[in-house]
Design an enzyme around this catalytic site. Structure first.
Site, PDB file in Angstrom:
ATOM      1  N   THR A 193       5.185   1.850   6.026  1.00 53.44           N
ATOM      2  CA  THR A 193       3.679   1.627   6.239  1.00 53.44           C
ATOM      3  C   THR A 193       3.086   2.527   7.289  1.00 53.44           C
ATOM      4  O   THR A 193       3.447   2.842   8.409  1.00 53.44           O
ATOM      5  CB  THR A 193       3.486   0.129   6.788  1.00 53.44           C
ATOM      6  OG1 THR A 193       1.992   0.144   7.014  1.00 53.44           O
ATOM      7  CG2 THR A 193       4.410  -0.425   7.905  1.00 53.44           C
ATOM      8  N   ARG A 235      -4.126   7.187   4.211  1.00 56.69           N
ATOM      9  CA  ARG A 235      -2.693   6.863   3.418  1.00 56.69           C
ATOM     10  C   ARG A 235      -2.197   8.171   2.454  1.00 56.69           C
ATOM     11  O   ARG A 235      -1.178   8.019   2.038  1.00 56.69           O
ATOM     12  CB  ARG A 235      -2.918   5.776   2.714  1.00 56.69           C
ATOM     13  CG  ARG A 235      -3.120   4.397   3.498  1.00 56.69           C
ATOM     14  CD  ARG A 235      -2.179   3.074   2.824  1.00 56.69           C
ATOM     15  NE  ARG A 235      -2.631   3.065   1.606  1.00 56.69           N
ATOM     16  CZ  ARG A 235      -3.246   1.720   0.772  1.00 56.69           C
ATOM     17  NH1 ARG A 235      -3.516   0.859   1.872  1.00 56.69           N
ATOM     18  NH2 ARG A 235      -3.332   1.494  -0.261  1.00 56.69           N
ATOM     19  N   GLY A 237       0.881  -1.195   0.074  1.00 59.10           N
ATOM     20  CA  GLY A 237      -0.098   0.065   0.009  1.00 59.10           C
ATOM     21  C   GLY A 237       0.766   1.214  -0.030  1.00 59.10           C
ATOM     22  O   GLY A 237       1.808   1.219   0.672  1.00 59.10           O
ATOM     23  N   LYS A 275      -0.495  -6.779  -4.832  1.00 59.05           N
ATOM     24  CA  LYS A 275      -0.793  -7.984  -5.249  1.00 59.05           C
ATOM     25  C   LYS A 275       0.379  -8.876  -5.952  1.00 59.05           C
ATOM     26  O   LYS A 275       0.235 -10.147  -6.612  1.00 59.05           O
ATOM     27  CB  LYS A 275      -1.915  -8.190  -6.124  1.00 59.05           C
ATOM     28  CG  LYS A 275      -3.202  -7.615  -5.851  1.00 59.05           C
ATOM     29  CD  LYS A 275      -4.293  -7.809  -6.656  1.00 59.05           C
ATOM     30  CE  LYS A 275      -5.201  -6.558  -6.840  1.00 59.05           C
ATOM     31  NZ  LYS A 275      -6.151  -6.699  -7.926  1.00 59.05           N
ATOM     32  N   ASP A 300       0.989   1.632   8.925  1.00 62.91           N
ATOM     33  CA  ASP A 300       0.561   0.388  10.260  1.00 62.91           C
ATOM     34  C   ASP A 300       1.506   0.553  11.483  1.00 62.91           C
ATOM     35  O   ASP A 300       1.149  -0.076  12.568  1.00 62.91           O
ATOM     36  CB  ASP A 300       0.118  -0.820   9.766  1.00 62.91           C
ATOM     37  CG  ASP A 300      -0.884  -0.887   8.782  1.00 62.91           C
ATOM     38  OD1 ASP A 300      -1.647  -0.110   8.556  1.00 62.91           O
ATOM     39  OD2 ASP A 300      -0.742  -1.882   7.774  1.00 62.91           O
TER      40      ASP A 300
HETATM   41  O1  F6P Z   1      -1.077  -1.688   5.273  1.00 65.24           O
HETATM   42  C1  F6P Z   1      -1.719  -0.713   5.051  1.00 65.24           C
HETATM   43  C2  F6P Z   1      -3.366  -0.538   4.811  1.00 65.24           C
HETATM   44  O2  F6P Z   1      -3.443   0.707   4.710  1.00 65.24           O
HETATM   45  C3  F6P Z   1      -3.769  -1.223   5.973  1.00 65.24           C
HETATM   46  O3  F6P Z   1      -3.895  -0.310   7.237  1.00 65.24           O
HETATM   47  C4  F6P Z   1      -5.122  -1.726   5.480  1.00 65.24           C
HETATM   48  O4  F6P Z   1      -5.720  -2.934   6.386  1.00 65.24           O
HETATM   49  C5  F6P Z   1      -4.778  -2.148   3.896  1.00 65.24           C
HETATM   50  O5  F6P Z   1      -3.498  -1.552   3.741  1.00 65.24           O
HETATM   51  C6  F6P Z   1      -5.898  -1.646   2.889  1.00 65.24           C
HETATM   52  O6  F6P Z   1      -5.660  -2.472   1.754  1.00 65.24           O
HETATM   53  P1  F6P Z   1      -6.126  -2.082   0.512  1.00 65.24           P
HETATM   54  O7  F6P Z   1      -5.328  -0.510  -0.093  1.00 65.24           O
HETATM   55  O8  F6P Z   1      -5.666  -3.096  -0.468  1.00 65.24           O
HETATM   56  O9  F6P Z   1      -7.765  -1.750   0.680  1.00 65.24           O
END
Ligand code: F6P
Length: 366
Positions: free
Chosen positions: A142, A292, A14, A77, A144
């Protein structure tokens, strides 16, 4: 290791604020200090699988320090060891190990080492390449903040800032309408983001995945506040939070992703349950990908720049290869990539942030 002439740089997983700051410092210092050529790999490991990459020059990385996202693109992915190459008769993705394709492209492009900027999934991809003899250096990103061996990842502090500003805005509606406002934050299975933004915004209830919650305890807090004349409650809940003995709420299964589960929706579930049990008016807000996005705060620009500089220095160290740049107790260091791959650093019960929240009588749902 053979003398370096050309490195590749990729951003995986991400996106988050600060990726461009790393690309900038890596490119500038590799070219100016080590005399290397730099190839920008497009869309993370997908660019290595599909042979999509282009030279990065100093002008290419000029004026990007403050930009969110990544100028190289990314994918969450594209793990070469487990890559969806098609679908079976039932429409289910078929996964294959396409590492050989990656190795072919790395050799064809004469890439001597890779700088892999990403989280645990990207480090899993890097660890696989390391096992196949490709020298890699990791840079921890990240929102997270859940990478092993590092106290901080870049992007996290900006996400905390963004989420805090959002909760501050929600507070005015909560106070005006006398409501229970439940705000859902990202973070996967780790509570760092929710705990930090919850503390920063003065949330009355903070629910994180590491501490299963009890609905009665949450309702008591909301009702107790009402009785004391505090006519609203702010609840910050992590997307990975779950009740005692219950399950996390899944918003989506991304079938062609090596890590297919996407969490989300717990705030809505909680809003319905709290309203039904307490009679209080509740609203749920999921902050989602807003967390993000946007420009990195100054702290993350500096941290990302330090990490990128450290990564280039590690290229020149005898023990720096196949390691992740990390920061521990304020000091830059390094840790083996294979120890970070597919691991998650969760909050511990004795974490000082949890102790601080408890000292403030913040309800943690237990
Ligand atoms: O790991 C970063 C993150 O934003 C997580 O906090 C969240 O669960 C996930 O990615 C969401 O992923 P996507 O962008 O595939 O929806």
């Amino acid at each position: 290791m053979k003398k370096l002439a050309r490195i590749g740089v990729l951003t995986g997983g991400g996106d988050c604020p600060g990726l461009n700051a790393v690309i900038r410092v890596v490119t500038k210092t590799a070219i100016n200090k080590l005399g290397l050529e730099v190839l920008g790999i497009e869309d993370g490991f997908l660019g290595l699988i599909r042979n999509r990459m282009h030279p990065l020059t100093i002008p290419d990385v000029s004026n990007i320090l403050h930009l969110g996202g990544t100028i190289l693109g990314t994918s969450n992915k594209a793990n070469p060891a487990h890559f969806a190459t098609g679908k079976d008769a039932d429409g289910k993705p078929v996964f294959e190990d396409v590492t050989d394709r990656v190795l072919e492209h790395v050799h064809e492009r004469e890439i001597d080492a890779l700088i892999c900027i990403g989280g645990d999934g990207t480090m899993s991809g890097a660890a696989n390449l390391v096992r196949h003899g490709i020298p890699c250096i990791g840079v921890p990103k990240t929102i997270d903040n859940d990478l092993m061996h590092t106290d901080l990842t870049f992007g996290f502090s900006t996400a905390v800032q963004t989420a805090t500003e959002c909760i501050d805005r929600i507070r005015t509606t909560a106070a005006s309408h006398h409501r229970v406002m439940i705000v859902e934050l990202m973070g996967r299975n780790a509570g760092w983001l929710t705990m930090s933004a919850g503390l920063a915004s003065g949330a009355d209830v903070i629910l994180i995945p590491e501490i299963p919650y009890d609905l009665d305890s949450i309702c008591q807090t909301c009702e107790g506040r009402s009785k004391r004349g505090k006519r609203y409650t702010i609840i910050a809940v992590s997307e990975g939070a779950r009740p005692h003995g219950g399950q996390q709420v899944v918003s989506k299964v991304v079938h062609d992703s090596p890590d297919p589960i996407r969490l989300g929706g717990v705030a809505k579930v909680l809003a319905e349950e709290i309203a039904a049990r307490s009679g209080l008016e509740c609203r749920a807000t999921n902050l989602g990908h807003v967390q993000r996005g946007g420009t990195p705060i100054a702290f993350d620009r500096v941290l990302a720049t330090r990490f990128g500089h450290q990564a280039i220095q590690m290229l020149a160290m005898s023990d720096g290869i196949n390691k992740l740049a990390v920061i521990e107790e304020g000091r830059l260091g390094m840790a083996p990539i294979e120890e970070v791959a597919d691991q998650q650093r969760l909050m511990q019960a004795d974490d000082p942030l949890i102790a601080t929240a408890r000292a403030l009588d913040t309800c943690l749902g237990d």
